[in-house]
Design a protein around this motif. Structure first.
Motif, PDB file in Angstrom:
ATOM      1  N   UNK A 191       0.882  -1.164   0.027  1.00  0.00           N
ATOM      2  CA  UNK A 191       0.005  -0.010   0.000  1.00  0.00           C
ATOM      3  C   UNK A 191       0.643   1.152   0.060  1.00  0.00           C
ATOM      4  N   UNK A 192       0.461   2.106  -0.764  1.00  0.00           N
ATOM      5  CA  UNK A 192       1.220   3.422  -0.949  1.00  0.00           C
ATOM      6  C   UNK A 192       1.238   4.427   0.354  1.00  0.00           C
ATOM      7  N   UNK A 193       2.324   4.854   0.586  1.00  0.00           N
ATOM      8  CA  UNK A 193       2.352   5.649   2.083  1.00  0.00           C
ATOM      9  C   UNK A 193       2.305   7.109   1.869  1.00  0.00           C
ATOM     10  N   UNK A 194       1.706   7.865   2.563  1.00  0.00           N
ATOM     11  CA  UNK A 194       1.558   9.299   2.500  1.00  0.00           C
ATOM     12  C   UNK A 194       2.234   9.887   3.932  1.00  0.00           C
ATOM     13  N   UNK A 195       3.318  10.780   3.681  1.00  0.00           N
ATOM     14  CA  UNK A 195       3.810  11.134   5.096  1.00  0.00           C
ATOM     15  C   UNK A 195       3.537  12.522   5.216  1.00  0.00           C
ATOM     16  N   UNK A 196       2.765  12.678   6.612  1.00  0.00           N
ATOM     17  CA  UNK A 196       2.193  13.946   6.801  1.00  0.00           C
ATOM     18  C   UNK A 196       3.092  14.595   8.040  1.00  0.00           C
ATOM     19  N   UNK A 197       3.780  15.858   7.750  1.00  0.00           N
ATOM     20  CA  UNK A 197       4.554  16.164   9.014  1.00  0.00           C
ATOM     21  C   UNK A 197       3.650  17.515   9.401  1.00  0.00           C
ATOM     22  N   UNK A 198       3.413  17.348  11.049  1.00  0.00           N
ATOM     23  CA  UNK A 198       2.548  18.076  11.751  1.00  0.00           C
ATOM     24  C   UNK A 198       3.316  18.624  12.941  1.00  0.00           C
ATOM     25  N   UNK A 199       2.522  19.151  13.954  1.00  0.00           N
ATOM     26  CA  UNK A 199       2.748  19.421  15.295  1.00  0.00           C
ATOM     27  C   UNK A 199       1.365  19.854  15.943  1.00  0.00           C
ATOM     28  N   UNK A 200       1.597  19.714  17.129  1.00  0.00           N
ATOM     29  CA  UNK A 200       0.400  20.107  18.021  1.00  0.00           C
ATOM     30  C   UNK A 200      -0.242  21.421  18.195  1.00  0.00           C
ATOM     31  N   UNK A 201      -1.239  21.658  18.245  1.00  0.00           N
ATOM     32  CA  UNK A 201      -2.217  22.628  18.371  1.00  0.00           C
ATOM     33  C   UNK A 201      -1.763  23.779  16.926  1.00  0.00           C
ATOM     34  N   UNK A 202      -2.303  23.199  15.878  1.00  0.00           N
ATOM     35  CA  UNK A 202      -1.975  23.900  14.523  1.00  0.00           C
ATOM     36  C   UNK A 202      -3.247  23.595  13.861  1.00  0.00           C
ATOM     37  N   UNK A 211      -4.844  16.076  -6.649  1.00  0.00           N
ATOM     38  CA  UNK A 211      -4.105  16.003  -7.981  1.00  0.00           C
ATOM     39  C   UNK A 211      -3.018  15.171  -7.547  1.00  0.00           C
ATOM     40  N   UNK A 212      -2.214  15.197  -6.309  1.00  0.00           N
ATOM     41  CA  UNK A 212      -1.192  14.572  -6.105  1.00  0.00           C
ATOM     42  C   UNK A 212      -1.369  13.136  -5.797  1.00  0.00           C
ATOM     43  N   UNK A 213      -2.417  12.864  -5.071  1.00  0.00           N
ATOM     44  CA  UNK A 213      -2.948  11.407  -4.629  1.00  0.00           C
ATOM     45  C   UNK A 213      -3.200  10.746  -5.955  1.00  0.00           C
ATOM     46  N   UNK A 214      -3.945  11.363  -7.070  1.00  0.00           N
ATOM     47  CA  UNK A 214      -4.479  10.714  -8.013  1.00  0.00           C
ATOM     48  C   UNK A 214      -3.075  10.290  -8.998  1.00  0.00           C
ATOM     49  N   UNK A 215      -2.236  11.202  -9.127  1.00  0.00           N
ATOM     50  CA  UNK A 215      -0.894  10.897  -9.747  1.00  0.00           C
ATOM     51  C   UNK A 215      -0.281   9.668  -9.052  1.00  0.00           C
ATOM     52  N   UNK A 216      -0.478   9.330  -7.902  1.00  0.00           N
ATOM     53  CA  UNK A 216       0.426   8.554  -7.302  1.00  0.00           C
ATOM     54  C   UNK A 216      -0.133   7.003  -6.873  1.00  0.00           C
ATOM     55  N   UNK A 217      -1.564   7.257  -6.676  1.00  0.00           N
ATOM     56  CA  UNK A 217      -2.370   6.305  -5.947  1.00  0.00           C
ATOM     57  C   UNK A 217      -3.701   5.885  -6.765  1.00  0.00           C
ATOM     58  N   UNK A 218      -4.000   4.604  -7.354  1.00  0.00           N
ATOM     59  CA  UNK A 218      -5.079   4.295  -7.950  1.00  0.00           C
ATOM     60  C   UNK A 218      -6.307   4.339  -6.988  1.00  0.00           C
ATOM     61  N   UNK A 219      -7.481   4.951  -7.725  1.00  0.00           N
ATOM     62  CA  UNK A 219      -8.508   5.045  -6.961  1.00  0.00           C
ATOM     63  C   UNK A 219      -9.354   3.642  -6.544  1.00  0.00           C
ATOM     64  N   UNK A 220     -10.096   3.702  -5.588  1.00  0.00           N
ATOM     65  CA  UNK A 220     -10.742   2.463  -5.023  1.00  0.00           C
ATOM     66  C   UNK A 220     -11.881   2.109  -6.137  1.00  0.00           C
TER      67      UNK A 220
END
Length: 83
Positions: A1-12, A74-83
């Motif tokens: 399964x394709x991985x999406x990495x999401x960088x974040x922080x608390x209280x944002x 757009x980015x997801x569609x470029x890399x990941x096939x729809x269900x």
């Protein structure tokens, strides 16, 4: 399964909105969401502190100024096939 990495922080509020979009799009594009808190890694903090929320899908990246519903789909569609 394709991985999406999401960088974040608390209280944002922008990060919370971005995560909601990611979760919504998981219904259409199956992917594993890896959430990384920038305050748990000095290298991430230095690199992403002014860019979060920041999403990485393979070589495609979206920072806080680029990240919206249209650009994310757009980015997801470029890399990941729809269900």
């Amino acid at each position: 399964m394709q991985k999406v990495i999401y960088y974040t922080k608390e209280i944002c509020s922008l990060c919370e909105e971005a995560k909601a979009l990611l979760i919504m799009f998981q219904q259409k594009y199956p992917f594993e969401l890896e959430e990384r808190d920038i305050y748990t890694n000095d290298a991430w903090l230095e690199k992403y502190q002014l860019l979060i929320p920041f999403v990485q899908i393979n070589e495609t990246t979206l920072n806080c100024e680029q990240l919206n519903m249209e650009s994310l789909e757009h980015a997801l569609a470029k890399h990941i096939d729809k269900v």
